[in-house]
Design a protein around this motif. Structure first.
Motif, PDB file in Angstrom:
ATOM      1  N   LEU A 157       0.859  -1.179   0.000  1.00  0.00           N
ATOM      2  CA  LEU A 157       0.000   0.000   0.000  1.00  0.00           C
ATOM      3  C   LEU A 157       0.901   1.236   0.000  1.00  0.00           C
ATOM      4  CD1 LEU A 157      -1.330  -2.235   2.222  1.00  0.00           C
ATOM      5  CD2 LEU A 157      -3.202  -0.621   1.973  1.00  0.00           C
ATOM      6  N   GLU A 187       0.760   5.400   0.180  1.00  0.00           N
ATOM      7  CA  GLU A 187      -0.033   6.610   0.385  1.00  0.00           C
ATOM      8  C   GLU A 187       0.630   7.806  -0.283  1.00  0.00           C
ATOM      9  OE1 GLU A 187      -0.184   4.612   4.599  1.00  0.00           O
ATOM     10  OE2 GLU A 187       1.337   5.087   3.104  1.00  0.00           O
ATOM     11  N   SER A 213      -4.403   9.597  -1.085  1.00  0.00           N
ATOM     12  CA  SER A 213      -4.584   8.447  -1.962  1.00  0.00           C
ATOM     13  C   SER A 213      -3.838   7.250  -1.396  1.00  0.00           C
ATOM     14  CB  SER A 213      -4.058   8.744  -3.366  1.00  0.00           C
ATOM     15  OG  SER A 213      -4.741   9.821  -3.957  1.00  0.00           O
ATOM     16  N   CYS A 214      -4.405   6.089  -1.602  1.00  0.00           N
ATOM     17  CA  CYS A 214      -3.772   4.841  -1.172  1.00  0.00           C
ATOM     18  C   CYS A 214      -3.840   3.873  -2.345  1.00  0.00           C
ATOM     19  CB  CYS A 214      -4.476   4.275   0.050  1.00  0.00           C
ATOM     20  SG  CYS A 214      -3.891   2.645   0.557  1.00  0.00           S
ATOM     21  N   VAL A 239      -3.087   0.352  -3.972  1.00  0.00           N
ATOM     22  CA  VAL A 239      -2.927  -0.990  -3.422  1.00  0.00           C
ATOM     23  C   VAL A 239      -2.432  -1.945  -4.505  1.00  0.00           C
ATOM     24  CG1 VAL A 239      -4.702  -0.575  -1.711  1.00  0.00           C
ATOM     25  CG2 VAL A 239      -5.324  -1.642  -3.870  1.00  0.00           C
ATOM     26  N   TRP A 274      -8.293   3.871   6.876  1.00  0.00           N
ATOM     27  CA  TRP A 274      -7.383   4.996   7.089  1.00  0.00           C
ATOM     28  C   TRP A 274      -7.242   5.202   8.591  1.00  0.00           C
ATOM     29  CZ3 TRP A 274      -4.345   7.378   3.668  1.00  0.00           C
ATOM     30  CH2 TRP A 274      -4.661   7.295   2.317  1.00  0.00           C
ATOM     31  N   THR A 288      -7.203   2.184  -6.172  1.00  0.00           N
ATOM     32  CA  THR A 288      -6.828   3.269  -5.274  1.00  0.00           C
ATOM     33  C   THR A 288      -8.001   3.619  -4.381  1.00  0.00           C
ATOM     34  OG1 THR A 288      -5.258   4.132  -6.898  1.00  0.00           O
ATOM     35  CG2 THR A 288      -5.967   5.631  -5.165  1.00  0.00           C
ATOM     36  N   TYR A 345      -2.132   6.809   7.740  1.00  0.00           N
ATOM     37  CA  TYR A 345      -1.767   5.528   7.155  1.00  0.00           C
ATOM     38  C   TYR A 345      -3.004   4.862   6.551  1.00  0.00           C
ATOM     39  CZ  TYR A 345       2.288   5.841  10.309  1.00  0.00           C
ATOM     40  OH  TYR A 345       3.416   6.235  10.975  1.00  0.00           O
ATOM     41  N   CYS A 346      -2.821   4.199   5.424  1.00  0.00           N
ATOM     42  CA  CYS A 346      -3.856   3.288   4.976  1.00  0.00           C
ATOM     43  C   CYS A 346      -3.399   1.868   5.308  1.00  0.00           C
ATOM     44  CB  CYS A 346      -4.175   3.434   3.498  1.00  0.00           C
ATOM     45  SG  CYS A 346      -2.848   3.059   2.342  1.00  0.00           S
ATOM     46  N   TRP A 384       0.214  -2.378   5.972  1.00  0.00           N
ATOM     47  CA  TRP A 384       0.198  -0.941   6.210  1.00  0.00           C
ATOM     48  C   TRP A 384       1.080  -0.236   5.193  1.00  0.00           C
ATOM     49  CZ3 TRP A 384      -2.309   1.507  10.411  1.00  0.00           C
ATOM     50  CH2 TRP A 384      -2.983   0.642  11.266  1.00  0.00           C
ATOM     51  N   GLY A 385       0.642   0.969   4.836  1.00  0.00           N
ATOM     52  CA  GLY A 385       1.490   1.812   4.024  1.00  0.00           C
ATOM     53  C   GLY A 385       2.533   2.506   4.879  1.00  0.00           C
ATOM     54  N   THR A 434       1.702   9.175   5.479  1.00  0.00           N
ATOM     55  CA  THR A 434       1.883  10.486   4.871  1.00  0.00           C
ATOM     56  C   THR A 434       1.495  11.549   5.906  1.00  0.00           C
ATOM     57  OG1 THR A 434       1.346  11.870   2.948  1.00  0.00           O
ATOM     58  CG2 THR A 434      -0.441  10.541   3.834  1.00  0.00           C
TER      59      THR A 434
END
Length: 125
Positions: free
Chosen positions: A4, A6, A21-22, A24, A36, A78, A95-96, A115-116, A119
């Motif tokens: 992921l 972000e 934006s995330c 995937v 989120w 996304t 975080y996404c 997890w991303g 940001t």
């Protein structure tokens, strides 16, 4: 491999807007939840919003209802978080995260396996 990524954070004045934006990659299940979360300095992560692959009844934390909107573009793989009327208390790393397989949104962060990188969102007063 599930990933992921972000993007979209930044510095904005109170009352302003940002869209996160995330993107995937590598999902192995058709049933999933994307959440989120945010973490402010010195605080535990907290869920902000979530939606599932069925896109029914997205979840919003009370403190963002009416201000934030979660959506997805399946073609672009996304998930977005539109944040309006931002407040200084919204300042955090966002975080996404993905919970898969999943058919509902969990507010428990340990339900999310992926997890991303996060940001930063900073809202000035």
């Amino acid at each position: 491999e599930v990933q992921l990524v972000e993007s979209g954070g930044g510095l904005v004045q109170a009352g302003g807007s940002l869209r996160l934006s995330c993107a995937v990659f590598g999902f192995t299940s058709d049933d999933y939840a994307i959440g989120w979360f945010r973490q402010a300095p010195g605080k535990d992560p907290e869920i902000v919003s979530c939606l599932t692959s069925s896109d029914l009844s997205p979840y919003y934390a009370d403190f963002v209802k009416g201000r934030f909107t979660i959506s997805s573009d399946n073609a672009k793989k996304t998930v977005y978080l539109q944040m309006n009327n931002l407040e200084p208390d919204d300042t955090a790393v966002y975080y996404c995260a993905a919970d898969l397989p999943a058919t509902y949104c969990s507010s428990w962060r340990y339900s999310y396996d992926y997890w991303g990188q996060g940001t930063q969102v900073t809202v000035s007063s």
